[in-house]
Design a protein around this motif. Structure first.
Motif, mmCIF file in Angstrom:
data_model
loop_
_atom_site.group_PDB
_atom_site.id
_atom_site.type_symbol
_atom_site.label_atom_id
_atom_site.label_comp_id
_atom_site.label_asym_id
_atom_site.label_seq_id
_atom_site.Cartn_x
_atom_site.Cartn_y
_atom_site.Cartn_z
ATOM 1 N N SER A 60 0.834 -1.213 0.000
ATOM 2 C CA SER A 60 0.000 0.000 0.000
ATOM 3 C C SER A 60 0.865 1.259 0.000
ATOM 4 O O SER A 60 0.631 2.188 -0.783
ATOM 5 C CB SER A 60 -0.906 0.009 1.243
ATOM 6 N N TRP A 61 1.880 1.280 0.852
ATOM 7 C CA TRP A 61 2.720 2.492 0.953
ATOM 8 C C TRP A 61 3.626 2.636 -0.257
ATOM 9 O O TRP A 61 3.750 3.702 -0.843
ATOM 10 C CB TRP A 61 3.546 2.474 2.241
ATOM 11 N N ASN A 94 3.228 1.431 -3.263
ATOM 12 C CA ASN A 94 2.481 1.734 -4.506
ATOM 13 C C ASN A 94 2.358 3.235 -4.724
ATOM 14 O O ASN A 94 2.338 3.715 -5.849
ATOM 15 C CB ASN A 94 1.082 1.107 -4.461
ATOM 16 N N LYS A 95 2.285 3.990 -3.605
ATOM 17 C CA LYS A 95 2.099 5.441 -3.730
ATOM 18 C C LYS A 95 3.405 6.219 -3.614
ATOM 19 O O LYS A 95 3.489 7.360 -4.065
ATOM 20 C CB LYS A 95 1.131 5.911 -2.635
ATOM 21 N N ASN A 96 4.403 5.626 -3.002
ATOM 22 C CA ASN A 96 5.572 6.434 -2.612
ATOM 23 C C ASN A 96 6.929 5.879 -3.057
ATOM 24 O O ASN A 96 7.961 6.416 -2.661
ATOM 25 C CB ASN A 96 5.596 6.584 -1.077
ATOM 26 N N SER A 97 6.926 4.830 -3.881
ATOM 27 C CA SER A 97 8.205 4.147 -4.139
ATOM 28 C C SER A 97 9.217 5.027 -4.865
ATOM 29 O O SER A 97 10.417 4.793 -4.766
ATOM 30 C CB SER A 97 7.960 2.869 -4.951
ATOM 31 N N TYR A 107 13.145 14.281 -1.277
ATOM 32 C CA TYR A 107 11.870 13.815 -0.725
ATOM 33 C C TYR A 107 11.903 14.026 0.787
ATOM 34 O O TYR A 107 12.829 13.571 1.469
ATOM 35 C CB TYR A 107 11.645 12.343 -1.049
ATOM 36 N N HIS A 159 10.333 12.997 4.051
ATOM 37 C CA HIS A 159 9.517 11.922 4.641
ATOM 38 C C HIS A 159 9.059 12.401 6.015
ATOM 39 O O HIS A 159 9.821 12.378 6.978
ATOM 40 C CB HIS A 159 10.349 10.644 4.760
ATOM 41 N N HIS A 189 2.009 11.029 -2.907
ATOM 42 C CA HIS A 189 0.903 10.050 -3.000
ATOM 43 C C HIS A 189 -0.224 10.503 -3.915
ATOM 44 O O HIS A 189 -0.915 9.675 -4.521
ATOM 45 C CB HIS A 189 0.343 9.739 -1.606
ATOM 46 N N ASP A 190 -0.442 11.850 -4.041
ATOM 47 C CA ASP A 190 -1.559 12.282 -4.903
ATOM 48 C C ASP A 190 -1.216 13.480 -5.781
ATOM 49 O O ASP A 190 -2.077 14.001 -6.494
ATOM 50 C CB ASP A 190 -2.793 12.617 -4.056
ATOM 51 N N CYS A 199 -0.759 10.780 5.657
ATOM 52 C CA CYS A 199 -0.421 9.362 5.881
ATOM 53 C C CYS A 199 0.237 9.226 7.253
ATOM 54 O O CYS A 199 1.265 9.841 7.520
ATOM 55 C CB CYS A 199 0.517 8.870 4.781
ATOM 56 N N SER A 244 4.316 10.592 5.319
ATOM 57 C CA SER A 244 3.763 11.464 4.261
ATOM 58 C C SER A 244 4.940 12.066 3.508
ATOM 59 O O SER A 244 5.786 12.737 4.121
ATOM 60 C CB SER A 244 2.933 12.585 4.884
#
Ligand code: GLC
Length: 443
Positions: free
Chosen positions: A329-330, A332-335, A362, A364, A390-391, A426, A430
């Motif tokens: 889940s994490w 998929n959005k932040n790799s 980045y 974090h 993430h978005d 998140c 985030s």
């Protein structure tokens, strides 16, 4: 043939891009369910352990399931214990009868594993134990770890250690010639006087590199999880390996050599406190902690290989799968803030970590800020734009009366009212993407 940091960096380029892998500890010891050192811890003789050899029949073994789980979690490589210290081979070795093809499962499980991992498009590695508690010519009485170390029946035993080394080298040659291109060879481990040339390590690594010139090797021909080895010194041995393998600890500032240059390193850690299957060990680290450890490793120019210990049937248990799902889940959005990232030349922020890839930093953010977020070390003039990974939503440079007093400090805000506090998107991490002005940017 020589070994330099330049050669090591070339060889490990894909590894330092990948950042995240899966370790798999699996074998006869998975039947006992008390960890892979059970023979040593309980001083079990070969006879005591034989029933597990005769029972080994992992009917649910499907390495494709393992490889898919790793890929889904965002892992880029998978390393399996082809042979652990008990000497049992998951591969069809011509040099011993102590192998999976002679057990009820009757198959070469390593062959199936490497094929499955490659089919999922992942890099593949094999762990190989330098230690072998089954072989007649491996030291027993007085050894640090051997199950028979205190058994006086072995006190005057005469062994031919050179014969053991020839056997061990022959098995290594099998795994580097019979299973296609290997990406990682994970030796384990050296101790006391059992290190380096005691293993005939120069001869061994020359043979490995003859067959697998691009394979990367860990540093345990020289040391263990306790040390770094010659790779951090001004004289790098041929068998130094290509990365340092800190175990169950994140080096507080990464790992550098005598000049202060970063050395490739990989944290190896377990989800609970056992490498191999142990159903009584319920102390699983929360996935939030493990995801943040991956970020911490990358922020310090390191990798993380996270271990699973499938059960005797070959199944990864629910607790482990749940953690892998949370990684999925994490990641998929932040790799993009992990792959190919490394140390950012910035002071570590109080709220989390920076990672950097080229002209992008980045942030974090692990800790909820009150009002705007202080981006210590960054200058407003250098920032082209900011957004949540993430978005893609905009993150602005904050202009608020609450920050006026802190000259020279750049603040980020992700809500409408500059001095309001907004919950982080998140709770795990985030990630704010900070695109820096490059040399080609207009002023
Ligand atoms: C430690 C454990 C060994 C395990 C290794 C993985 O050396 O003793 O069983 O395979 O860590 O890094």
């Amino acid at each position: 043939m020589e070994n330099t940091l330049e050669i090591i960096n070339q060889r490990t380029e894909w590894f330092r891009e990948a950042r995240f892998g899966m370790f798999i500890h699996w074998g006869l010891y998975s039947i006992l369910g008390k960890g892979e050192w059970i023979r040593s811890h309980q001083k079990l003789s070969i006879e005591d352990y034989q029933p597990y050899f005769e029972a080994f029949n992992p009917t649910k073994y499907n390495p494709r399931d393992w490889a898919k789980a790793a890929k889904c979690a965002g892992m880029k490589y998978v390393v399996l214990t082809a042979k652990h210290h008990d000497g049992f081979c998951l591969f069809d070795s011509a040099f011993t009868e102590y192998k999976s093809t002679n057990t009820p499962i009757g198959r070469d499980l390593v062959k199936e594993f490497v094929e499955a991992v490659r089919e999922e498009g992942l890099k593949v590695g094999l762990y190989f134990s330098l230690i072998d508690w089954y072989h007649k010519d491996f030291p027993k009485f007085g050894d640090l770890n051997h199950p028979m170390r205190d058994n006086s029946a072995f006190k005057d035993e005469v062994i031919d250690f050179d014969n053991y080394l020839t056997f061990m080298h022959n098995q290594v040659e099998e795994i580097v010639t019979k299973y296609g291109k290997l990406d990682i060879l994970w030796f384990d481990y050296s101790y006391e006087e059992m290190f380096g040339e005691k293993w005939r390590a120069t001869e061994l690594i020359k043979m490995v590199r003859k067959h697998q010139p691009d394979v990367i090797v860990d540093n345990r021909l020289e040391t263990s999880g306790e040390g770094f080895g010659s790779i951090v010194t001004d004289h790098i041995n041929l068998y130094s390996g290509d990365f340092v393998s800190p175990e169950q600890i994140v080096p507080h500032e990464g790992i550098r050599n005598y000049k202060g240059e970063f050395i490739p390193w990989e944290l190896c850690l377990t989800m609970n406190n056992n490498w191999a299957y142990n159903p009584t060990d319920t102390l699983y680290k929360p996935s939030k902690v493990l995801i943040r450890k991956l970020v911490e490793c990358v922020s310090k120019n390191g990798n993380m290989i996270l271990n699973v210990g499938p059960d005797a049937l070959g199944v990864i248990n629910e607790e482990s799968m749940s953690i892998l799902d949370d990684f999925s889940s994490w990641m998929n959005k932040n790799s993009e803030s992990i792959y190919g990232n490394g140390y950012a030349e910035l002071p570590k922020p109080e709220w989390g970590y920076y990672t950097q890839k080229g002209n992008v930093i980045y942030a974090h953010v692990l800790e909820q800020p009150i009002g705007p977020l202080a981006l210590i070390g960054l200058s407003e003039d250098n920032i082209k734009r900011m957004s949540f990974v993430h978005d893609g939503s905009e993150v602005k440079i904050s202009k608020s009366w609450t920050t006026n007093a802190y000259e020279g400090i750049c603040f980020a805000q992700y809500g409408e009212v500059p001095h309001f506090t907004y919950p982080l998107p998140c709770s795990v991490d985030s990630v704010i993407k900070i695109e820096l002005r490059g040399t080609d940017d207009e002023n």
